[in-house]
Scaffold this active site. Structure first.
Site, PDB file in Angstrom:
ATOM      1  NE  ARG A  65      24.529  46.767  46.831  1.00 31.43           N
ATOM      2  CZ  ARG A  65      25.289  46.474  47.861  1.00 31.43           C
ATOM      3  NH1 ARG A  65      26.572  46.293  47.706  1.00 31.43           N
ATOM      4  NH2 ARG A  65      24.779  46.365  49.064  1.00 31.43           N
ATOM      5  CE  LYS A  69      35.450  49.180  38.981  1.00 30.71           C
ATOM      6  NZ  LYS A  69      36.112  48.956  37.697  1.00 30.71           N
ATOM      7  CG  ASP A  98      29.450  42.716  51.761  1.00 33.61           C
ATOM      8  OD1 ASP A  98      28.399  42.407  51.162  1.00 33.61           O
ATOM      9  OD2 ASP A  98      29.768  42.248  52.865  1.00 33.61           O
ATOM     10  CE  LYS A 105      35.654  40.951  32.264  1.00 35.97           C
ATOM     11  NZ  LYS A 105      36.194  40.902  33.638  1.00 35.97           N
ATOM     12  CB  SER A 361      38.459  48.446  40.644  1.00 32.83           C
ATOM     13  OG  SER A 361      39.370  48.158  39.618  1.00 32.83           O
TER      14      SER A 361
HETATM   15  P1  NAD Z   1      47.189  38.700  30.980  1.00 33.29           P
HETATM   16  O1  NAD Z   1      46.873  38.896  29.552  1.00 33.29           O
HETATM   17  O2  NAD Z   1      48.043  39.684  31.694  1.00 33.29           O
HETATM   18  O3  NAD Z   1      47.887  37.268  31.226  1.00 33.29           O
HETATM   19  C1  NAD Z   1      47.414  36.081  30.702  1.00 33.29           C
HETATM   20  C2  NAD Z   1      48.616  35.134  30.599  1.00 33.29           C
HETATM   21  O4  NAD Z   1      48.123  33.844  30.260  1.00 33.29           O
HETATM   22  C3  NAD Z   1      49.617  35.529  29.521  1.00 33.29           C
HETATM   23  O5  NAD Z   1      50.937  35.375  30.019  1.00 33.29           O
HETATM   24  C4  NAD Z   1      49.370  34.509  28.403  1.00 33.29           C
HETATM   25  O6  NAD Z   1      50.551  34.226  27.673  1.00 33.29           O
HETATM   26  C5  NAD Z   1      48.929  33.319  29.218  1.00 33.29           C
HETATM   27  N1  NAD Z   1      48.152  32.333  28.502  1.00 33.29           N
HETATM   28  C6  NAD Z   1      47.131  32.519  27.632  1.00 33.29           C
HETATM   29  N2  NAD Z   1      46.664  31.318  27.220  1.00 33.29           N
HETATM   30  C7  NAD Z   1      47.401  30.386  27.857  1.00 33.29           C
HETATM   31  C8  NAD Z   1      47.401  28.964  27.869  1.00 33.29           C
HETATM   32  N3  NAD Z   1      46.529  28.269  27.150  1.00 33.29           N
HETATM   33  N4  NAD Z   1      48.303  28.321  28.651  1.00 33.29           N
HETATM   34  C9  NAD Z   1      49.182  29.023  29.410  1.00 33.29           C
HETATM   35  N5  NAD Z   1      49.222  30.351  29.436  1.00 33.29           N
HETATM   36  C10 NAD Z   1      48.343  31.018  28.669  1.00 33.29           C
HETATM   37  O7  NAD Z   1      45.752  38.531  31.682  1.00 33.29           O
HETATM   38  P2  NAD Z   1      45.408  38.688  33.218  1.00 33.29           P
HETATM   39  O8  NAD Z   1      44.943  40.071  33.456  1.00 33.29           O
HETATM   40  O9  NAD Z   1      46.512  38.131  34.042  1.00 33.29           O
HETATM   41  O10 NAD Z   1      44.104  37.764  33.312  1.00 33.29           O
HETATM   42  C11 NAD Z   1      44.212  36.351  33.419  1.00 33.29           C
HETATM   43  C12 NAD Z   1      42.885  35.794  33.877  1.00 33.29           C
HETATM   44  O11 NAD Z   1      42.521  36.389  35.124  1.00 33.29           O
HETATM   45  C13 NAD Z   1      41.686  36.040  32.956  1.00 33.29           C
HETATM   46  O12 NAD Z   1      40.793  34.968  33.095  1.00 33.29           O
HETATM   47  C14 NAD Z   1      41.061  37.297  33.536  1.00 33.29           C
HETATM   48  O13 NAD Z   1      39.697  37.426  33.181  1.00 33.29           O
HETATM   49  C15 NAD Z   1      41.252  37.002  35.002  1.00 33.29           C
HETATM   50  N6  NAD Z   1      41.191  38.165  35.874  1.00 33.29           N
HETATM   51  C16 NAD Z   1      42.061  39.202  35.710  1.00 33.29           C
HETATM   52  C17 NAD Z   1      41.997  40.280  36.595  1.00 33.29           C
HETATM   53  C18 NAD Z   1      42.981  41.429  36.526  1.00 33.29           C
HETATM   54  O14 NAD Z   1      42.926  42.300  37.417  1.00 33.29           O
HETATM   55  N7  NAD Z   1      43.884  41.462  35.557  1.00 33.29           N
HETATM   56  C19 NAD Z   1      41.027  40.300  37.600  1.00 33.29           C
HETATM   57  C20 NAD Z   1      40.171  39.202  37.734  1.00 33.29           C
HETATM   58  C21 NAD Z   1      40.271  38.139  36.867  1.00 33.29           C
END
Ligand code: NAD
Length: 469
Positions: A65, A69, A98, A105, A361
């Site tokens: 598709r 993204k 969907d 990425k 998004s």
């Molecule tokens: P972020 O940077 O806002 O927050 C991450 C938090 O985790 C921070 O507070 C950091 O201090 C903490 N952290 C890092 N290592 C740590 C550890 N070992 N122990 C405890 N805390 C720890 O990032 P986010 O956007 O919240 O993303 C977090 C996860 O969610 C990632 O895996 C990301 O890929 C996933 N994710 C994010 C989104 C989004 O919309 N932001 C969407 C889907 C998935």
């Protein structure tokens, strides 16, 4: 965890799902492979006049598709394997929700916390120029979004740079989502992943036959929750879960972890983190001996929202939660997961549970390419219909509604109402489909069912193209 772990783990999970399907080996191999991977080095001038060479990536996992993204990550951990693994996850996530996207990425290998805003801006803009040269960004090609280490400000720089490169293109703002509201962003996007975690968890805990074997009552009310990673996803998930009646008993970030069995005030904890740089030392809580201790706290639901590989064979035996709800991407290694499943824990996989961000998004991208906000055409019409109905009821009953209720009933929907309801609807439909596949395939865990379902949806796309037998 070594970074190539994630890409291998996603492959392994996809293989487990594929084993339940009868599609040809060639088709499944095509789906699993990463289609295009761009690695680039670019120089950026630092404040002292010297040059530093940065390493950037963008992976487009699939093109069944278009556009593709996926988020952009600024982190010292970024490498080819991490980006490829995360791009594959996006393909499966978009299929489960969907959404009309394939997975991608990207990222740049550096620590944004050690960089000035000026340097972050220069890195972001130069990264966009490099992506643009090779067709790795564009509203109909590849749509970027925030991930770890990036947020609305970086998305604004991305949009602005892309716009400068494509004058006269009406759809430029569709090249990136997660933009500030004032720059054609969408209200609700920032908290969407956390909101999705809440909605998805609520769905998953609603079925008595699924939660009774864990010794739990259905529903979120009164459940104790521990959140690893109090960032964007973790904070918003904790806030929505607390508002829904759950008790957030522990939280951590990279600076430490805190615990209070009676529940933490999540909003005050966020303010404390903002003022002190970490949740550690939050008044009225016990600071745990190390940040990973949050994973071993006594609670009903553990919500890992930090980085990949938090629970492995090393610590899975010490997890005391009954449910693990993955807010992060890939927080369990397959071996860690195996131990949890053998111990009878219920795991809600991130490939579903953290899909709220990409779902909203999608709504933002729709708004950008249609050049109209969701409430603009309907708000007044809906308000008018409601007024007619309310006045008819009042006429019949010969009395009026209390003024506050009346005002509430008459209000036309705001854009945020459309976003939140559509997100909840999407999460809820996806969960029911995954649960249905779980029962239908008779497999042990939800993740295997989710991967089988996602692969099947992508396969269906390829089959309708008529390329594969
Ligand atoms: P972020 O940077 O806002 O927050 C991450 C938090 O985790 C921070 O507070 C950091 O201090 C903490 N952290 C890092 N290592 C740590 C550890 N070992 N122990 C405890 N805390 C720890 O990032 P986010 O956007 O919240 O993303 C977090 C996860 O969610 C990632 O895996 C990301 O890929 C996933 N994710 C994010 C989104 C989004 O919309 N932001 C969407 C889907 C998935």
């Amino acid at each position: 965890m070594a970074n190539d772990g994630l890409v291998r783990h996603v492959e392994r999970w996809a293989d487990r799902g594929a084993a339940l399907l009868s599609h040809s080996r060639e088709l499944l191999a095509q789906i699993k492979a990463c289609n295009a991977l761009y690695k680039v080095h670019f120089p950026v001038r630092l404040a002292d006049g010297s040059l530093r060479v940065f390493e950037g990536y963008r992976a487009q996992h699939s093109q069944h598709r278009i556009p593709t993204k996926g988020g952009v990550r600024f982190s010292p951990s970024v490498d080819q394997a991490e980006i490829a693994g995360l791009a594959a996850l996006m393909t499966y996530k978009c299929a489960l929700m969907d959404l009309p996207f394939a997975g991608a990425k990207g990222g740049v290998r550096f620590d944004p916390r050690q960089a000035t805003p000026e340097l972050r801006e220069r890195v972001t803009r130069r990264y966009v120029v490099e992506l643009d040269k090779r067709g790795f960004i564009g509203p109909g090609l590849d749509v970027l979004a925030p991930d770890m280490g990036t947020g609305p400000q970086e998305m604004a720089w991305i949009a602005d740079t892309y716009m400068a490169l494509h004058p006269g293109n009406l759809e430029v703002f569709g090249c990136v989502t997660g933009k500030p509201i004032g720059l054609h962003g969408l209200p609700g996007r920032l908290e969407a992943t956390g909101r999705g975690v809440w909605v998805g968890l609520e769905e998953a805990l609603a079925f008595e036959e699924d939660v009774a074997p864990l010794g739990l009552e259905p529903g979120l009310r009164g459940k104790s929750i521990a959140v690893q990673g109090f960032g964007n996803v973790g904070f918003h998930a904790a806030r929505f879960l607390a508002e829904a009646g759950a008790r957030v008993v522990a939280a951590s970030d990279s600076g430490g972890a805190v615990h209070n069995p009676d529940g933490l005030d999540v909003v005050a904890l966020r303010a404390h983190k903002r003022d002190h740089g970490s949740v550690a030392g939050f008044p009225g809580s016990t600071t745990l001996p190390c940040r990973d201790a949050v994973l071993e706290v006594d609670c009903d639901v553990l919500v890992p929202c930090a980085a990949e590989g938090a629970i492995s064979e090393e610590n899975a035996g010490r997890v005391r939660a009954k449910v693990v709800a993955e807010g992060a991407n890939g927080p369990l290694t397959p071996k860690g997961e195996e131990i949890l499943l053998e111990r009878g824990l219920f795991i809600i996989p991130g490939v579903f549970l953290n899909a709220g961000g990409v779902t909203v998004s999608y709504f933002e991208w729709l708004k950008n390419i249609h050049h109209v906000s969701f409430e603009r055409l309907t708000k007044r019409r809906e308000a008018m219909s409601k007024r007619l109905l309310v006045e008819a009821i009042e006429d019949l009953a010969q009395k009026t509604f209390a003024s506050e209720l009346r005002e509430h009933l008459l209000r036309g929907p705001e854009e945020i109402d459309f976003v939140n309801e559509a997100l909840a609807q999407t999460m809820s439909t996806a969960y029911l489909e995954i649960r249905d596949a779980w029962k239908r395939y008779g497999c042990r865990d939800l993740r295997t069912a989710a991967y089988a379902l996602a692969l099947d949806k992508v396969a269906e796309n390829y089959l309708t193209m008529g390329i594969f037998p």
